[in-house]
Design a protein around this motif. Structure first.
Motif, PDB file in Angstrom:
ATOM      1  N   LEU A   3      41.663  40.654  44.786  1.00 23.77           N
ATOM      2  CA  LEU A   3      42.911  40.058  45.249  1.00 23.77           C
ATOM      3  C   LEU A   3      43.876  41.135  45.743  1.00 23.77           C
ATOM      4  CD1 LEU A   3      43.472  37.406  42.435  1.00 23.77           C
ATOM      5  CD2 LEU A   3      42.717  36.970  44.783  1.00 23.77           C
ATOM      6  N   ARG A   4      43.908  42.256  45.040  1.00 19.91           N
ATOM      7  CA  ARG A   4      44.785  43.366  45.442  1.00 19.91           C
ATOM      8  C   ARG A   4      44.436  43.835  46.850  1.00 19.91           C
ATOM      9  NH1 ARG A   4      43.540  47.338  41.795  1.00 19.91           N
ATOM     10  NH2 ARG A   4      44.159  45.862  40.198  1.00 19.91           N
ATOM     11  N   ASP A   5      43.146  43.828  47.192  1.00 20.51           N
ATOM     12  CA  ASP A   5      42.714  44.189  48.549  1.00 20.51           C
ATOM     13  C   ASP A   5      43.257  43.218  49.583  1.00 20.51           C
ATOM     14  OD1 ASP A   5      41.303  46.310  47.468  1.00 20.51           O
ATOM     15  OD2 ASP A   5      39.362  45.277  47.550  1.00 20.51           O
ATOM     16  N   ARG A   6      43.692  42.045  49.145  1.00 17.34           N
ATOM     17  CA  ARG A   6      44.246  41.012  50.028  1.00 17.34           C
ATOM     18  C   ARG A   6      45.758  40.887  49.838  1.00 17.34           C
ATOM     19  NH1 ARG A   6      39.193  40.406  48.740  1.00 17.34           N
ATOM     20  NH2 ARG A   6      37.736  39.426  50.193  1.00 17.34           N
ATOM     21  N   ASP A   7      46.365  41.925  49.274  1.00 18.30           N
ATOM     22  CA  ASP A   7      47.817  41.991  49.036  1.00 18.30           C
ATOM     23  C   ASP A   7      48.335  40.933  48.065  1.00 18.30           C
ATOM     24  OD1 ASP A   7      48.242  44.258  50.622  1.00 18.30           O
ATOM     25  OD2 ASP A   7      48.325  43.026  52.432  1.00 18.30           O
ATOM     26  N   ILE A   8      47.474  40.465  47.170  1.00 19.59           N
ATOM     27  CA  ILE A   8      47.882  39.554  46.094  1.00 19.59           C
ATOM     28  C   ILE A   8      47.819  40.367  44.810  1.00 19.59           C
ATOM     29  CG2 ILE A   8      47.353  37.439  44.812  1.00 19.59           C
ATOM     30  CD1 ILE A   8      48.156  36.838  47.666  1.00 19.59           C
ATOM     31  N   ARG A   9      48.958  40.519  44.155  1.00 14.28           N
ATOM     32  CA  ARG A   9      49.013  41.341  42.950  1.00 14.28           C
ATOM     33  C   ARG A   9      49.081  40.453  41.708  1.00 14.28           C
ATOM     34  NH1 ARG A   9      50.886  44.059  47.051  1.00 14.28           N
ATOM     35  NH2 ARG A   9      50.545  46.295  47.235  1.00 14.28           N
ATOM     36  N   LEU A  10      47.911  40.177  41.167  1.00 12.09           N
ATOM     37  CA  LEU A  10      47.788  39.454  39.903  1.00 12.09           C
ATOM     38  C   LEU A  10      46.954  40.309  38.970  1.00 12.09           C
ATOM     39  CD1 LEU A  10      46.952  35.773  40.959  1.00 12.09           C
ATOM     40  CD2 LEU A  10      49.059  36.594  39.906  1.00 12.09           C
ATOM     41  N   GLN A  11      47.507  40.642  37.827  1.00 15.66           N
ATOM     42  CA  GLN A  11      46.746  41.393  36.837  1.00 15.66           C
ATOM     43  C   GLN A  11      45.702  40.476  36.208  1.00 15.66           C
ATOM     44  OE1 GLN A  11      49.656  42.865  34.087  1.00 15.66           O
ATOM     45  NE2 GLN A  11      50.550  44.266  35.571  1.00 15.66           N
ATOM     46  N   ASP A  12      44.673  41.072  35.628  1.00 21.22           N
ATOM     47  CA  ASP A  12      43.632  40.253  35.006  1.00 21.22           C
ATOM     48  C   ASP A  12      44.204  39.389  33.890  1.00 21.22           C
ATOM     49  OD1 ASP A  12      43.905  42.779  33.668  1.00 21.22           O
ATOM     50  OD2 ASP A  12      42.044  42.380  32.593  1.00 21.22           O
ATOM     51  N   THR A  13      45.232  39.860  33.195  1.00 20.50           N
ATOM     52  CA  THR A  13      45.848  39.035  32.151  1.00 20.50           C
ATOM     53  C   THR A  13      46.542  37.824  32.754  1.00 20.50           C
ATOM     54  OG1 THR A  13      47.816  40.443  32.194  1.00 20.50           O
ATOM     55  CG2 THR A  13      46.160  40.912  30.492  1.00 20.50           C
ATOM     56  N   GLN A  14      47.151  37.972  33.934  1.00 19.00           N
ATOM     57  CA  GLN A  14      47.777  36.843  34.606  1.00 19.00           C
ATOM     58  C   GLN A  14      46.717  35.834  35.066  1.00 19.00           C
ATOM     59  OE1 GLN A  14      49.905  39.543  37.321  1.00 19.00           O
ATOM     60  NE2 GLN A  14      51.705  38.275  36.925  1.00 19.00           N
ATOM     61  N   ILE A  15      45.599  36.332  35.539  1.00 17.49           N
ATOM     62  CA  ILE A  15      44.501  35.455  35.952  1.00 17.49           C
ATOM     63  C   ILE A  15      43.999  34.660  34.755  1.00 17.49           C
ATOM     64  CG2 ILE A  15      42.107  35.411  36.778  1.00 17.49           C
ATOM     65  CD1 ILE A  15      42.944  37.873  38.558  1.00 17.49           C
ATOM     66  N   ARG A  16      43.816  35.329  33.625  1.00 16.75           N
ATOM     67  CA  ARG A  16      43.355  34.631  32.419  1.00 16.75           C
ATOM     68  C   ARG A  16      44.375  33.594  31.957  1.00 16.75           C
ATOM     69  NH1 ARG A  16      41.694  39.865  31.082  1.00 16.75           N
ATOM     70  NH2 ARG A  16      43.266  40.015  29.458  1.00 16.75           N
ATOM     71  N   ARG A  17      45.676  33.891  32.106  1.00 13.68           N
ATOM     72  CA  ARG A  17      46.704  32.900  31.766  1.00 13.68           C
ATOM     73  C   ARG A  17      46.611  31.699  32.695  1.00 13.68           C
ATOM     74  NH1 ARG A  17      52.068  35.467  32.238  1.00 13.68           N
ATOM     75  NH2 ARG A  17      52.790  33.335  32.089  1.00 13.68           N
TER      76      ARG A  17
END
Length: 104
Positions: A48-62
């Motif tokens: 996602l970061r490669d696509r300019d979306i900044r979500l940490q893995d903890t945010q994804i799990r939430r």
């Protein structure tokens, strides 16, 4: 709306019942599809970061579980949805359609 910290947009939680319901459906489907493809939440975060979306893995799990440690469910944005579809090679319908287990 979210807030901006040092130039990084932070998504706020889902506030209305409809936003929460859609975020929960997308989260459940995201978890299932990610696991089917053998992609960890950290790998998804990097893609996602490669696509300019900044979500940490903890945010994804939430997003996937609805809440962790009493924090609100993160709202799934259209940008998130588009990036998830691209990384997982699925259609928006695959993420937005509630399965039988999640219904009711």
């Amino acid at each position: 709306m979210g807030r901006n910290l040092r130039g990084i947009f932070m998504a706020s939680g889902a506030h209305t019942p409809a936003e929460r319901r859609v975020s929960l459906i997308v989260g459940r489907n995201l978890r299932r599809l990610r696991r089917e493809r053998g992609i960890s939440s950290a790998e998804l975060s990097r893609a996602l970061r490669d696509r300019d979306i900044r979500l940490q893995d903890t945010q994804i799990r939430r997003m996937e579980t609805g809440t962790i440690h009493g924090q609100s469910t993160p709202a799934v944005t259209v940008d998130h949805l588009a990036a998830f579809c691209e990384v997982l090679n699925v259609s928006p319908r695959d993420l937005l359609t509630e399965d039988d287990e999640g219904a009711g």
